[in-house]
Structure formats: structure tokens, C-alpha cells
Design a protein around this motif. Structure first.
Motif, PDB file in Angstrom:
ATOM      1  N   GLY A   9       0.924  -1.262  -0.016  1.00  0.00           N
ATOM      2  CA  GLY A   9      -0.105   0.000  -0.076  1.00  0.00           C
ATOM      3  C   GLY A   9       0.665   1.334   0.032  1.00  0.00           C
ATOM      4  N   HIS A  10       0.295   2.307   0.514  1.00  0.00           N
ATOM      5  CA  HIS A  10       0.589   3.593   0.301  1.00  0.00           C
ATOM      6  C   HIS A  10       1.980   3.815   1.203  1.00  0.00           C
ATOM      7  CE1 HIS A  10       1.215   8.035   0.881  1.00  0.00           C
ATOM      8  NE2 HIS A  10       1.266   7.646   2.367  1.00  0.00           N
ATOM      9  N   ASP A  11       2.226   3.120   2.396  1.00  0.00           N
ATOM     10  CA  ASP A  11       3.458   3.181   3.169  1.00  0.00           C
ATOM     11  C   ASP A  11       4.811   2.631   2.319  1.00  0.00           C
ATOM     12  OD1 ASP A  11       2.552   4.921   5.154  1.00  0.00           O
ATOM     13  OD2 ASP A  11       1.939   2.902   6.372  1.00  0.00           O
ATOM     14  N   ALA A  12       4.631   1.440   1.666  1.00  0.00           N
ATOM     15  CA  ALA A  12       5.325   0.779   0.598  1.00  0.00           C
ATOM     16  C   ALA A  12       5.718   1.665  -0.423  1.00  0.00           C
ATOM     17  CB  ALA A  12       4.863  -0.647   0.222  1.00  0.00           C
ATOM     18  N   ALA A  13       4.874   2.478  -0.914  1.00  0.00           N
ATOM     19  CA  ALA A  13       5.253   3.315  -1.930  1.00  0.00           C
ATOM     20  C   ALA A  13       6.067   4.850  -1.579  1.00  0.00           C
ATOM     21  CB  ALA A  13       3.839   3.914  -2.594  1.00  0.00           C
ATOM     22  N   VAL A  14       5.888   5.177  -0.511  1.00  0.00           N
ATOM     23  CA  VAL A  14       6.566   6.043   0.146  1.00  0.00           C
ATOM     24  C   VAL A  14       7.882   5.490   0.390  1.00  0.00           C
ATOM     25  CG1 VAL A  14       6.966   7.578   2.112  1.00  0.00           C
ATOM     26  CG2 VAL A  14       4.619   7.311   1.147  1.00  0.00           C
ATOM     27  N   LEU A  15       8.426   4.506   1.137  1.00  0.00           N
ATOM     28  CA  LEU A  15       9.613   4.048   1.243  1.00  0.00           C
ATOM     29  C   LEU A  15      10.453   3.758  -0.093  1.00  0.00           C
ATOM     30  CD1 LEU A  15       8.828   1.504   4.087  1.00  0.00           C
ATOM     31  CD2 LEU A  15      10.083   3.982   4.259  1.00  0.00           C
ATOM     32  N   LEU A  16       9.729   3.264  -1.167  1.00  0.00           N
ATOM     33  CA  LEU A  16      10.382   2.981  -2.256  1.00  0.00           C
ATOM     34  C   LEU A  16      10.552   4.454  -2.931  1.00  0.00           C
ATOM     35  CD1 LEU A  16       8.328   0.481  -4.218  1.00  0.00           C
ATOM     36  CD2 LEU A  16      10.277  -0.012  -2.943  1.00  0.00           C
ATOM     37  N   GLN A  17       9.872   5.494  -2.769  1.00  0.00           N
ATOM     38  CA  GLN A  17      10.085   6.699  -3.196  1.00  0.00           C
ATOM     39  C   GLN A  17      11.365   7.380  -2.673  1.00  0.00           C
ATOM     40  OE1 GLN A  17       6.506   8.963  -2.697  1.00  0.00           O
ATOM     41  NE2 GLN A  17       5.641   7.674  -4.101  1.00  0.00           N
ATOM     42  N   THR A  18      11.477   7.246  -1.184  1.00  0.00           N
ATOM     43  CA  THR A  18      12.535   7.816  -0.544  1.00  0.00           C
ATOM     44  C   THR A  18      13.739   7.245  -0.776  1.00  0.00           C
ATOM     45  OG1 THR A  18      12.008   6.245   1.282  1.00  0.00           O
ATOM     46  CG2 THR A  18      11.239   8.596   1.412  1.00  0.00           C
ATOM     47  N   ARG A  19      13.681   5.799  -1.011  1.00  0.00           N
ATOM     48  CA  ARG A  19      14.799   4.958  -1.461  1.00  0.00           C
ATOM     49  C   ARG A  19      15.523   5.548  -2.838  1.00  0.00           C
ATOM     50  NH1 ARG A  19      19.196   3.717  -2.159  1.00  0.00           N
ATOM     51  NH2 ARG A  19      20.211   1.674  -2.624  1.00  0.00           N
ATOM     52  N   GLY A  20      14.701   5.853  -3.771  1.00  0.00           N
ATOM     53  CA  GLY A  20      14.943   6.585  -5.101  1.00  0.00           C
ATOM     54  C   GLY A  20      15.712   7.835  -5.070  1.00  0.00           C
ATOM     55  N   ILE A  21      15.197   8.868  -4.387  1.00  0.00           N
ATOM     56  CA  ILE A  21      15.743  10.071  -3.901  1.00  0.00           C
ATOM     57  C   ILE A  21      16.975   9.895  -3.455  1.00  0.00           C
ATOM     58  CG2 ILE A  21      15.480  12.397  -2.685  1.00  0.00           C
ATOM     59  CD1 ILE A  21      12.465  11.559  -2.773  1.00  0.00           C
ATOM     60  N   ARG A  22      17.146   9.241  -2.345  1.00  0.00           N
ATOM     61  CA  ARG A  22      18.464   8.862  -1.579  1.00  0.00           C
ATOM     62  C   ARG A  22      19.433   8.232  -2.696  1.00  0.00           C
ATOM     63  NH1 ARG A  22      16.245   5.862   1.855  1.00  0.00           N
ATOM     64  NH2 ARG A  22      17.689   4.200   1.608  1.00  0.00           N
ATOM     65  N   ALA A  23      19.209   7.359  -3.556  1.00  0.00           N
ATOM     66  CA  ALA A  23      19.824   6.601  -4.685  1.00  0.00           C
ATOM     67  C   ALA A  23      20.449   7.649  -5.525  1.00  0.00           C
ATOM     68  CB  ALA A  23      19.211   5.589  -5.182  1.00  0.00           C
ATOM     69  N   ALA A 190      13.634  16.925   0.471  1.00  0.00           N
ATOM     70  CA  ALA A 190      12.773  16.102  -0.231  1.00  0.00           C
ATOM     71  C   ALA A 190      12.109  14.821   0.533  1.00  0.00           C
ATOM     72  CB  ALA A 190      13.194  15.712  -1.572  1.00  0.00           C
ATOM     73  N   ILE A 191      13.176  14.087   1.151  1.00  0.00           N
ATOM     74  CA  ILE A 191      13.220  12.832   1.776  1.00  0.00           C
ATOM     75  C   ILE A 191      12.486  13.320   3.033  1.00  0.00           C
ATOM     76  CG2 ILE A 191      14.493  11.091   3.001  1.00  0.00           C
ATOM     77  CD1 ILE A 191      16.410  11.189   0.746  1.00  0.00           C
ATOM     78  N   LEU A 192      12.812  14.353   3.965  1.00  0.00           N
ATOM     79  CA  LEU A 192      12.099  14.754   5.014  1.00  0.00           C
ATOM     80  C   LEU A 192      10.557  14.942   4.770  1.00  0.00           C
ATOM     81  CD1 LEU A 192      12.106  15.436   8.175  1.00  0.00           C
ATOM     82  CD2 LEU A 192      12.599  17.837   7.278  1.00  0.00           C
ATOM     83  N   LEU A 193      10.096  15.486   3.672  1.00  0.00           N
ATOM     84  CA  LEU A 193       8.860  15.736   3.338  1.00  0.00           C
ATOM     85  C   LEU A 193       8.244  14.587   2.843  1.00  0.00           C
ATOM     86  CD1 LEU A 193       9.154  19.031   1.141  1.00  0.00           C
ATOM     87  CD2 LEU A 193       8.437  18.816   3.548  1.00  0.00           C
ATOM     88  N   ARG A 194       8.790  13.690   2.511  1.00  0.00           N
ATOM     89  CA  ARG A 194       8.192  12.319   1.950  1.00  0.00           C
ATOM     90  C   ARG A 194       7.874  11.390   3.195  1.00  0.00           C
ATOM     91  NH1 ARG A 194       4.947  12.277  -0.273  1.00  0.00           N
ATOM     92  NH2 ARG A 194       4.836  10.036  -1.000  1.00  0.00           N
ATOM     93  N   TYR A 195       8.660  11.621   4.194  1.00  0.00           N
ATOM     94  CA  TYR A 195       8.623  10.568   5.364  1.00  0.00           C
ATOM     95  C   TYR A 195       7.476  11.365   6.217  1.00  0.00           C
ATOM     96  CZ  TYR A 195      12.980   8.015   5.104  1.00  0.00           C
ATOM     97  OH  TYR A 195      13.915   7.194   4.648  1.00  0.00           O
ATOM     98  N   ARG A 196       7.231  12.703   6.005  1.00  0.00           N
ATOM     99  CA  ARG A 196       6.078  13.031   6.961  1.00  0.00           C
ATOM    100  C   ARG A 196       4.679  12.452   6.531  1.00  0.00           C
ATOM    101  NH1 ARG A 196       6.961  17.592   9.890  1.00  0.00           N
ATOM    102  NH2 ARG A 196       4.873  18.405   9.665  1.00  0.00           N
ATOM    103  N   SER A 197       4.713  11.895   5.401  1.00  0.00           N
ATOM    104  CA  SER A 197       3.482  11.307   4.626  1.00  0.00           C
ATOM    105  C   SER A 197       3.184   9.939   5.216  1.00  0.00           C
ATOM    106  CB  SER A 197       3.403  11.520   3.227  1.00  0.00           C
ATOM    107  OG  SER A 197       4.236  10.613   2.822  1.00  0.00           O
ATOM    108  N   LEU A 198       4.075   9.267   5.898  1.00  0.00           N
ATOM    109  CA  LEU A 198       4.133   7.751   6.407  1.00  0.00           C
ATOM    110  C   LEU A 198       2.959   7.852   7.394  1.00  0.00           C
ATOM    111  CD1 LEU A 198       7.751   6.820   7.084  1.00  0.00           C
ATOM    112  CD2 LEU A 198       6.137   5.917   5.114  1.00  0.00           C
TER     113      LEU A 198
END
Length: 404
Positions: A9-23, A190-198
Motif C-alpha cells: 500500500g501507501h507506506d510501501a510506495a513512500v519507502l520506495l520513493q525515498t529509496r529512489g531520492i537517496r539513490a 525532499a526525503i524529510l517531506l516524504r517521510y512526513r506522509s508515512l
């Protein structure tokens, strides 16, 4: 291909997104780091020391998070390390002297490798299994690895941008490279903002355990010991050092090196998906070993190549195989421990990737200062082959639930 496997679901999508930004940030930094430090006047040996400091600092923080982090909310912890990433980028952009760079490297989140060795990784790995069914766990980790490798490849390709800017406008290469680290800090925002949506559902549903590791302690420690050997070998060939070797051996520019690691990243990325299908046929442990062995053979072969095209070909062949074990290994660790032990298991088994890699960059930097031959590649390949054989011998009978 579905971005998310069924049931995620949504939380999995957020974690994949933050992985991409860090990468993306890791991909850029891993290629430009050695060149940037060289423009500041650091010797090969001192460059190796700074790289080692980034790994040592990451290891210490990762271990602390794994053993004590279960007492802190996961969302709060991820937001905290995001702030640390922002400060790291700003610190490297502003620093000049060796000792200041060394301190920032140690306390920060900088990653000298295109693979993730930061404190973010074990926390995200521990949370991911709870966002999808067990039957889709390996597939989810494969997508996690795919996104990381694919985006890191594009980051490596963009590593040539500062050099291009310096050549076409009135700016020094040092100034252009400093902006790379400003960009790294922006990615942290950007990562900080995405984590806030978990969502709150990402937090463990049970009370924090009294101890981080319980019944699975023996298995985790044995795996950690083997991963230490693998990481010790890998420390000789982290991206920043291979870039330095290509520069010294074949006089490759940062832009060309970035292109090489772009293609290497693409091959590594899509190999993660292939690993899922192989694992379903022969099992997780055999997939780890039987894809890793030939990769290490290609790594050794690259050191003996007489020219750049052949060396690059060997490195790309290695890239097509070497990362297949990453999603499989993570899935295996998360499967053979209880859910409550996953955060600690992720940290304890990931720490070797940083801690055991501390000394090799120093030694490899010294070696490259003495000779242009790829001794670090040979040493890494031999050590990693030993790891593969030991892993197969010790864990071929310990299977995850889906293989029973």
C-alpha cells in the motif's frame, strides 16, 4: 511491471520513493567524491581516510539505531536522519580542510558507494515486510533494490554535469563540484517531506521488546559475521575507489566514469527482478551464491585487462550479476527472524557493510598511490569468493517459510 506488488500500500510506495531520492544523491556523490577531494589538494591516502570515515560513522549510527531504535518511533527516527542528511550536504559544501571534512564525513550520512550503506537502510528494511504479504516480500525487496540501482545509475550519469559546467562557464571545477553537495542537501529536504506522509500504521503493532534480539540471535550473528567478510572485500572496490583506479590506470574523466557506472547501475537494477524468478526456482541462499561467484570472477578479471574498454566490459559483466543477491539477502534475513526482531536484525547485518569497509579504502588508496595495477580488485574478488562458499555451507539447510 507493477511498481508495487499485490497487497502493498501507501507506506510501501513512500519507502520506495525515498529509496529512489537517496539513490540519486548517492549515485552522484559516489562518482564525484574522490575527484572533489582531489581538487581540494588531498592525497590518495587522505582521500581513502575520508571515505573510511563516512563508512565508520554510518556503521556506528546504524548499530545504535538497531539496538536502541526500537524504543523510538520509526517515523521520528527517519525524520531525524533526514535532517542529518541535509546538514551533511551543507557541511561538505562549506568545508575545505582535511580535518573538517573528516569530522563531517564521520558524523554525516554521506555514502561513497552507489549501494546504500546509510542509517536509512535498516530502518526502511525492517518496515517494508509489514507493508506487503509474506508471499510478496522478496518481490517488494526486489523493487526496492531495482529503484535504488536504477536511480543511482542516473545519478552517476549526472556526475559529469559539474565538470561540463566548469568547462563552459567561468567557474572552477572545485566550485562546480561544491554545488553537488548543495544538491545533496536539497534531496534531504525532499526525503524529510516524504517521510512526513508515512501513516501511523507503519509503526510496530506490538510494544517494544525488552531486548532487540531474542531467539534468532544466533542466526543473526552468524549471518553478520559472513556479511562482515563480504563487506570487508567490498570495501576495496566501493565506487569512489574504482573511479579513482580508472582515472589513475586509464586516465578516464569523471564524466566517462559516470557513464560507466550509469550502465553498471542499469544492469544491476534489472538483475534484481531476475533474481526473484531464480529464487523461486532454486531458493534464496543458492541464488545469493550462484550469482555472486561469477560476478567476483569478473571483478578479478578486470584488474588484468590491458586497456579501458576491456576493463569496463569486465566491470559491466560483474555489475549484471553482483547485485542479484541484494534483495534476496534482505528478504532472507527478514524471513528467518521474528517480526519483533527485524529492526535489530536489519541493523546488525547491515553494520558490517560500513564497519568492515572502514580499513580497506585506506589500504586501497595507499595501493593506488603506489601502483596503477588493480590490486584492490583482486583482493576484493578473492575475499568475496570465500564469503560465497562459506554462506552456502552454513545456511543451505536454513530455509525461509515459503521454501518449507
Amino acid at each position: 511491471m507493477r511498481i508495487l506488488p499485490p497487497g502493498a500500500g501507501h507506506d510501501a510506495a513512500v519507502l520506495l520513493q525515498t529509496r529512489g531520492i537517496r539513490a540519486f544523491g548517492d549515485g552522484v556523490v559516489s562518482v564525484v567524491l574522490a575527484g572533489y577531494l582531489a581538487t581540494l589538494g588531498l592525497s590518495e591516502a587522505r582521500i581513502g581516510v575520508v571515505i573510511a570515515a563516512t563508512l565508520l560513522g554510518s556503521a556506528a549510527l546504524t548499530l545504535g539505531v538497531g539496538l536502541r531504535g526500537h524504543q523510538v518511533g520509526r517515523r521520528r527516527l527517519l525524520r531525524f536522519v533526514s535532517v542529518a542528511m541535509i546538514l551533511t550536504g551543507l557541511g561538505f559544501a562549506a568545508a575545505n580542510g582535511f580535518w573538517v571534512l573528516l569530522v563531517v564525513a564521520f558524523v554525516g550520512t554521506l555514502n561513497p558507494s552507489s549501494g546504500d550503506v546509510s542509517v536509512f537502510l535498516p530502518t526502511e528494511q525492517a518496515l517494508l515486510p509489514g507493508t506487503a504479504p509474506d508471499t510478496e516480500r522478496t518481490a517488494l525487496f526486489a523493487r526496492y533494490a531495482l529503484i535504488g540501482s536504477l536511480v543511482a545509475a542516473f545519478g552517476a550519469l549526472c556526475a559529469g554535469v559539474p565538470e561540463w559546467i566548469a568547462a563552459h562557464i567561468d567557474a572552477s571545477e572545485e566550485t562546480a563540484l561544491r554545488w553537488t553537495f548543495i544538491g545533496y542537501a536539497v534531496l534531504g529536504v525532499a526525503i524529510l517531506l516524504r517521510y512526513r506522509s508515512l501513516s501511523p500504521a507503519i509503526e510496530p503493532r506490538t510494544e517494544a521488546p525488552a531486548v532487540a534480539l531474542g531467539p534468532s540471535r544466533g542466526i543473526v550473528y552468524r549471518l553478520a559475521a559472513l556479511f562482515t567478510l563480504d563487506a570487508f572485500g567490498g570495501g576495496f572496490v566501493i565506487t569512489a575507489l574504482v573511479v579513482l583506479w580508472l582515472q589513475r590506470r586509464f586516465d578516464l574523466s569523471i564524466a566517462i566514469s559516470g557513464a560507466v557506472f550509469f550502465w553498471a547501475g542499469l544492469l544491476s537494477a534489472f538483475s534484481s527482478l531476475v533474481a526473484v524468478h531464480i529464487a523461486r526456482r532454486i531458493g534464496l541462499v543458492r541464488t545469493m551464491v550462484f550469482t555472486h561467484l561469477p560476478a567476483n570472477g569478473f571483478l578479478i578479471l578486470a584488474a588484468f585487462m590491458p586497456n579501458a574498454p576491456l576493463a569496463i566490459a569486465a566491470l559491466l559483466a560483474r555489475a549484471a550479476l553482483s547485485q542479484m543477491d541484494v534483495p534476496v539477502r534482505t528478504s532472507y534475513v527478514m524471513a528467518v527472524v521474528s517480526p519483533a526482531e527485524r529492526p535489530a536484525a536489519a541493523s546488525v547485518t547491515n553494520v558490517p557493510r560500513s564497519l568492515a569497509s572502514v580499513l580497506p579504502p585506506i589500504v586501497a588508496g595507499w595501493m593506488l598511490g603506489q601502483s596503477t595495477f588493480g590490486w584492490p580488485l583482486v583482493i576484493a574478488g578473492v575475499l568475496k569468493i570465500c564469503y560465497d562458499l562459506l554462506l552456502l555451507r552454513q545456511f543451505h539447510d536454513i530455509r525461509p517459510p515459503e521454501e518449507l
